[in-house]
Design an enzyme around this catalytic site. Structure first.
Site, PDB file in Angstrom:
ATOM      1  N   SER A  27      36.705  33.673   0.317  1.00 56.31           N
ATOM      2  CA  SER A  27      36.233  32.304   0.124  1.00 56.31           C
ATOM      3  C   SER A  27      35.225  31.905   1.199  1.00 56.31           C
ATOM      4  CB  SER A  27      37.409  31.330   0.146  1.00 56.31           C
ATOM      5  OG  SER A  27      38.251  31.530  -0.952  1.00 56.31           O
ATOM      6  N   HIS A  34      37.853  24.311   1.349  1.00 59.58           N
ATOM      7  CA  HIS A  34      39.277  24.601   1.482  1.00 59.58           C
ATOM      8  C   HIS A  34      39.563  25.604   2.602  1.00 59.58           C
ATOM      9  CE1 HIS A  34      38.226  27.904  -1.458  1.00 59.58           C
ATOM     10  NE2 HIS A  34      39.013  28.579  -0.650  1.00 59.58           N
ATOM     11  N   ASP A  85      33.492  21.745  -2.957  1.00 50.90           N
ATOM     12  CA  ASP A  85      34.172  22.798  -2.183  1.00 50.90           C
ATOM     13  C   ASP A  85      33.231  23.494  -1.204  1.00 50.90           C
ATOM     14  OD1 ASP A  85      36.303  24.254  -1.311  1.00 50.90           O
ATOM     15  OD2 ASP A  85      36.268  25.710  -2.955  1.00 50.90           O
TER      16      ASP A  85
END
Length: 571
Positions: A241, A125, A156
């Site tokens: 992230s 993402h 992911d």
């Protein structure tokens, strides 16, 4: 002398109070340490007095004690920050309501880290819908162009490469462990979260090991696989992230990918190394990684005694009850509704749908499935009509009727006929118009995919023109038939429209009809396109298909080999 001693005492106490107030590190220490430090300061001031009057050098002071009050703790050396990079992404996704256009660009940042082979790991993402991607080294000032090698939204994870040799000069790679950290084990998260531009280090412990759905979409497919995940109490914020999570010895034990945004505090999740290693090995072997292993069956728990009795399960037998099998899944001709799956590769399944993980820990049985390498055969112990048998299935990707993600460079399919815009239903479209979607169209999107090319076709708008006067759309309907023929894909719809000779008759799933004169419809096509500034009456993929260059798509792009080229594209 008495007056002098009183003034000295007051000065010492005031100095101690200032140290106590402004030096938080001094608070756990005794007042004696504070007074001693203050006395040294006062002693220095008193000795400085003769120097100010006479200009002579003061006598040397006694050595000051090393304490939290007077000494600043040294920065810990050996932190593996050199291999952690900051990622800068400029992204743009399609406008699903006007599928020939792109939305305005967005810019955001994330984290990543270097592994062997001059590659960078981050979250999918972080680079989703990318247009350009750049990376910056710790302490560096340059942002180097990066190329996206692979994106796997299901787990992911994404892999990047930087072609410039200057970026890799003296840049070490990190070692990835093979095991999952233990409960209460200390961990360290390094990345570039919100709140600043420089690197950040947070620490915590492992709180839980569980299985989760990694999908970062609002309206998920009906049966998305769950993967192993580790919950920690270290802070994970937007921007963390894709950054690495370390053990105390400096080895990587996971990838930060989610912070809990609800009412609870100190909850963050990391992708553990078994999932990461599976991703890297798949890219090394196949040149790409898409999806994770799934067996394609739905189940319910067998905790109720009456259910177990009806399924002819004896006391020692435990498992889950199969209620549906995907027509395109790995077990479509192996399992049937009513079967009880007792074990997967000799890992017994409990009645609550869990398997033994390690010691006294248990996780969901999906871990036993999603951890399988794609294409690997697995053994299922099944109870059918009271008799145990062992069957073999081959792990493969799930195939959903509504595509969950847009692949790099892929644009939505669309077709305009008489000003009516047709497009396949996708998660991106559903996120925009879920409140306007017809109930029947929503129900259709939750069904199993029965053919590789099958799609849910909807009418999203009617562009105003005299030819479509009197036709309106209040809620987005699903297209059922065209000229009496069931429509299963955009390719079939275009073919039916192209060969229509007298009328073009569309029927929705709720019985509404839209009818055009075929010749008149073709005559005003250019006028409609010019009025609404639309480049073409259909998307390029449908033109290519009509020319025989490609086959009907199932919502996924053609398979790619080795490295993906740089193409069009959160925290």
């Amino acid at each position: 002398h008495d007056r002098f001693r009183m003034k000295l005492a007051v000065s010492l106490l005031r100095s101690a109070a200032r140290n106590f107030r402004y030096c938080p590190a001094a608070r756990p220490n005794t007042l004696a340490n504070c007074l001693r430090a203050s006395s040294l300061v006062l002693q220095r001031n008193l000795i400085d007095m003769p120097r100010k009057r006479t200009g002579t050098a003061p006598p040397p002071l006694e050595s000051e004690p090393t304490s939290p009050v007077s000494a600043v703790p040294a920065v810990r050396s050996g932190l593996p920050v050199a291999s952690v990079v900051k990622i800068f992404t400029v992204a743009s996704k399609p406008n699903y309501m006007l599928p020939w256009q792109m939305c305005r660009q967005e810019a955001y940042t994330g984290s990543g880290f270097v592994i062997k082979g001059r590659r960078i790991i981050t979250n999918a993402h972080v680079v989703s819908n990318f247009t350009t991607v750049r990376v910056r080294r710790h302490g560096g000032e340059s942002k180097w162009p990066a190329r996206v090698v692979c994106i796997n939204h299901t787990c992911d994870l994404a892999m990047l490469e930087v072609d410039d040799d200057g970026f890799w000069k003296d840049l070490p790679s990190l070692q990835i462990t093979q095991d999952v950290p233990q409960l209460d084990e200390k961990v360290m998260v390094i990345g570039y979260p919100m709140g600043g531009d420089t690197i950040s280090v947070t620490r915590g412990v492992v709180s839980r090991v569980t299985t989760l759905n990694y999908d970062d979409i609002k309206y998920q497919p009906q049966h998305s696989p769950q993967l192993l995940a580790v919950q920690i109490d270290a802070a994970i914020n937007s921007g963390n992230s894709g950054g690495p999570v370390f053990r105390e010895n400096g080895s990587v034990i996971g990838v930060a990918f989610s912070g809990y945004a609800g009412a609870a505090d100190n909850i963050g999740y990391i992708i553990p190394t078994p999932v990461l290693n599976n991703f890297v090995e798949t890219v090394d072997r196949d040149g790409a990684s898409k999806g994770v292993s799934d067996l394609g069956f739905r189940y319910e728990l067998c905790e109720n005694p009456s259910m177990r009795k009806k399924l002819k399960m004896v006391k020692k037998q435990t498992g889950v009850h199969v209620i549906r099998v995907s027509p395109l899944g790995a077990c479509h001709d192996i399992l049937t509704p009513g079967d009880v799956v007792l074990a997967i590769n000799d890992r017994n399944i409990a009645n609550d749908g869990t398997i033994n993980f390690r010691q006294d820990e248990r996780v969901g049985l999906q871990h036993a499935i999603s951890s399988l390498p794609l294409g690997l055969e697995c053994q299922l112990k099944v109870l059918r009509d009271g008799k145990e048998q062992t069957v073999t299935a081959t792990a493969q990707r799930s195939s959903f009727l509504v595509p969950a993600y847009r692949e790099p460079g892929e644009m939505p399919s669309y077709l305009i006929v008489g000003g009516v815009i047709f497009t396949p239903l996708t998660s991106g479209l559903m996120e925009l118009c879920i409140d306007d979607l017809n109930d029947e169209a929503w129900e259709a999107s939750r069904k199993d995919k029965k053919a590789p090319e099958q799609q849910v076709i909807v009418m999203i708008a009617i562009l105003s023109h005299p030819i479509n006067h009197g036709y309106t759309i209040t809620r987005i309907p699903r297209l059922s038939r065209c000229n009496g023929v069931q429509v299963n894909s955009m390719g079939e719809l275009k073919a039916l429209v192209d060969k229509a000779d007298s009328f073009i008759h569309f029927e929705t799933s709720i019985g509404k009809n839209i009818i055009f004169d075929a010749a008149e419809c073709r005559a005003v096509e250019a006028e409609i396109l010019k009025t609404h500034a639309i480049p073409a009456a259909c998307s390029p993929d449908l033109l290519a298909e009509a020319n025989g260059k490609t086959e009907v798509s199932d919502g996924a792009p053609p398979a790619k080999t080795a490295k993906t080229t740089r193409s069009k594209r959160r925290k």
